[in-house]
Design a protein around this motif. Structure first.
Motif, PDB file in Angstrom:
ATOM      1  N   THR A 136     -25.134   0.407  39.858  1.00  0.00           N
ATOM      2  CA  THR A 136     -24.065   1.101  39.142  1.00  0.00           C
ATOM      3  C   THR A 136     -24.440   1.395  37.698  1.00  0.00           C
ATOM      4  N   ALA A 137     -25.041   0.441  37.019  1.00  0.00           N
ATOM      5  CA  ALA A 137     -25.417   0.646  35.612  1.00  0.00           C
ATOM      6  C   ALA A 137     -26.431   1.784  35.483  1.00  0.00           C
ATOM      7  N   ALA A 138     -27.389   1.830  36.399  1.00  0.00           N
ATOM      8  CA  ALA A 138     -28.393   2.891  36.359  1.00  0.00           C
ATOM      9  C   ALA A 138     -27.764   4.249  36.652  1.00  0.00           C
ATOM     10  N   LEU A 139     -26.850   4.288  37.614  1.00  0.00           N
ATOM     11  CA  LEU A 139     -26.178   5.551  37.925  1.00  0.00           C
ATOM     12  C   LEU A 139     -25.336   6.010  36.742  1.00  0.00           C
ATOM     13  N   LEU A 140     -24.645   5.083  36.105  1.00  0.00           N
ATOM     14  CA  LEU A 140     -23.814   5.444  34.963  1.00  0.00           C
ATOM     15  C   LEU A 140     -24.646   6.092  33.862  1.00  0.00           C
ATOM     16  N   THR A 141     -25.839   5.585  33.634  1.00  0.00           N
ATOM     17  CA  THR A 141     -26.720   6.171  32.628  1.00  0.00           C
ATOM     18  C   THR A 141     -27.043   7.616  32.973  1.00  0.00           C
ATOM     19  N   GLU A 142     -27.331   7.872  34.238  1.00  0.00           N
ATOM     20  CA  GLU A 142     -27.742   9.219  34.668  1.00  0.00           C
ATOM     21  C   GLU A 142     -26.589  10.212  34.647  1.00  0.00           C
ATOM     22  N   VAL A 143     -25.386   9.774  35.005  1.00  0.00           N
ATOM     23  CA  VAL A 143     -24.261  10.711  35.020  1.00  0.00           C
ATOM     24  C   VAL A 143     -23.675  10.885  33.616  1.00  0.00           C
ATOM     25  N   ALA A 144     -23.772   9.832  32.809  1.00  0.00           N
ATOM     26  CA  ALA A 144     -23.218   9.926  31.454  1.00  0.00           C
ATOM     27  C   ALA A 144     -23.980  10.929  30.603  1.00  0.00           C
ATOM     28  N   ASN A 145     -25.289  11.045  30.834  1.00  0.00           N
ATOM     29  CA  ASN A 145     -26.067  12.032  30.068  1.00  0.00           C
ATOM     30  C   ASN A 145     -26.081  13.402  30.727  1.00  0.00           C
TER      31      ASN A 145
END
Length: 316
Positions: A240-249
């Motif tokens: 989840t943390a890795a996905l959040l990084t990718e969608v947040a940017n």
């Protein structure tokens, strides 16, 4: 339903939703439990347990330690992660069965809906409608897109069927490679190379020790810019943390029917991130669900009463 079985008959617990189920074998004594009420009978006599249709493992497992005669558990979900851990604590061997195939079409239907809603910007247009705004915008098309299906079982195959009219280039991945009627299925070892070529990545794989955080920061970084990640499997397949990084940017977008944690807390940043569509784990929840579950439970109980091997047995 043979409710007048002798008191010493083999005990079966069914969920309250199946109280009207007909066509069940005789020689068994049936009780129904909703997961909230007091136990309907002595758990120590139960040999066949169909848990309530809830996602809370604490509810499902509550009577298990008292089920000393338990021989079989028929889950109403396709995924049984966590339930096997409880069964290993019981004396003797308990057969665990899942509902493989029952929810495949409904889950594939939702996966397609999530793809189309995300590509055609439906959440954005819905929010504009709520504001009373009229904001036309160009959307992406599913037609001709490259789609990577990770976990090519019954759900993945059903989704493949639904994608056919859209002329998509579908790439299929499973734990081991094989041939399928629609084309080759690649082994998961090739995933790092295959993910880079997909416009849309759909996760339909089971959650196992090998698939937990399968889509971690490294694998997500290999996805092409602008790719859509759709998860109708289990939330923990994705970091989840890795996905959040990718969608947040803004590099990736996501459509998630499952999350980790689940349910997703009200203030979780995924909820407010543009480009993220979330549904509350409803892939199986359609009008077609209960008739299919009834057929499965009826078939399994008839096999159990006859001493035949059960279907959909899960290793744990």
């Amino acid at each position: 339903m043979p409710l007048d079985a002798p008191p010493d008959s083999r005990q079966v617990w069914l969920p309250a939703e199946l109280a009207g189920l007909t066509g069940l074998p005789g020689g068994l004594r049936y009780a129904h439990w909703d997961g909230r009420s007091p136990f309907p009978a002595d758990p120590g006599a139960v040999e066949f347990y169909v848990p309530p249709f809830v996602k809370d493992l604490d509810v499902i497992s509550r009577p298990l330690t008292r089920m000393k005669r338990l021989k079989a558990v028929q889950a109403l979900s396709s995924g049984t992660d966590g339930l096997g851990t409880w069964l290993r604590r019981l004396p003797g061997r308990v057969v665990l069965c899942n509902a493989r195939g029952v929810h495949a079409r409904s889950t594939a239907e939702l996966a397609l809906a999530l793809i189309l809603a995300s590509l055609r910007r439906i959440p954005e247009f819905t929010r504009a409608q709520d504001r009373g705004a009229w904001q036309p915008a160009v959307s992406r098309s599913l037609y001709g897109s490259s789609v990577l299906v990770v976990g090519y079982g019954e759900i993945g195959s059903a989704l493949d069927d639904l994608l056919t009219p859209f002329g998509c280039a579908v790439t299929r991945v499973a734990r081991t490679g094989r041939d399928s009627p629609r084309g080759p299925v690649h082994p998961v070892a090739r995933l790092p190379r295959l993910v880079a070529g997909a416009d849309i990545v759909v996760l339909t794989t089971a959650l196992t020790p090998g698939t937990r955080h399968l889509f971690d920061a490294e694998l997500l970084a290999r996805a092409r810019d602008g790719a859509l990640l759709v998860n109708v499997a289990r939330g923990a397949v994705v970091d989840t943390a890795a996905l959040l990084t990718e969608v947040a940017n803004g590099r990736l977008t996501a459509a998630l029917d499952v999350t980790d944690p689940e349910p997703l807390p009200a203030g979780h940043p995924l909820r407010g991130t543009p480009g993220v569509l979330i549904t509350p784990h409803v892939g199986a929840l359609t009008s077609a669900m209960w008739p299919r579950l009834e057929d499965l439970v009826r078939r399994q109980l008839n096999r159990f009463a006859s001493g035949e091997e059960l279907d959909n047995v899960v290793a744990y």
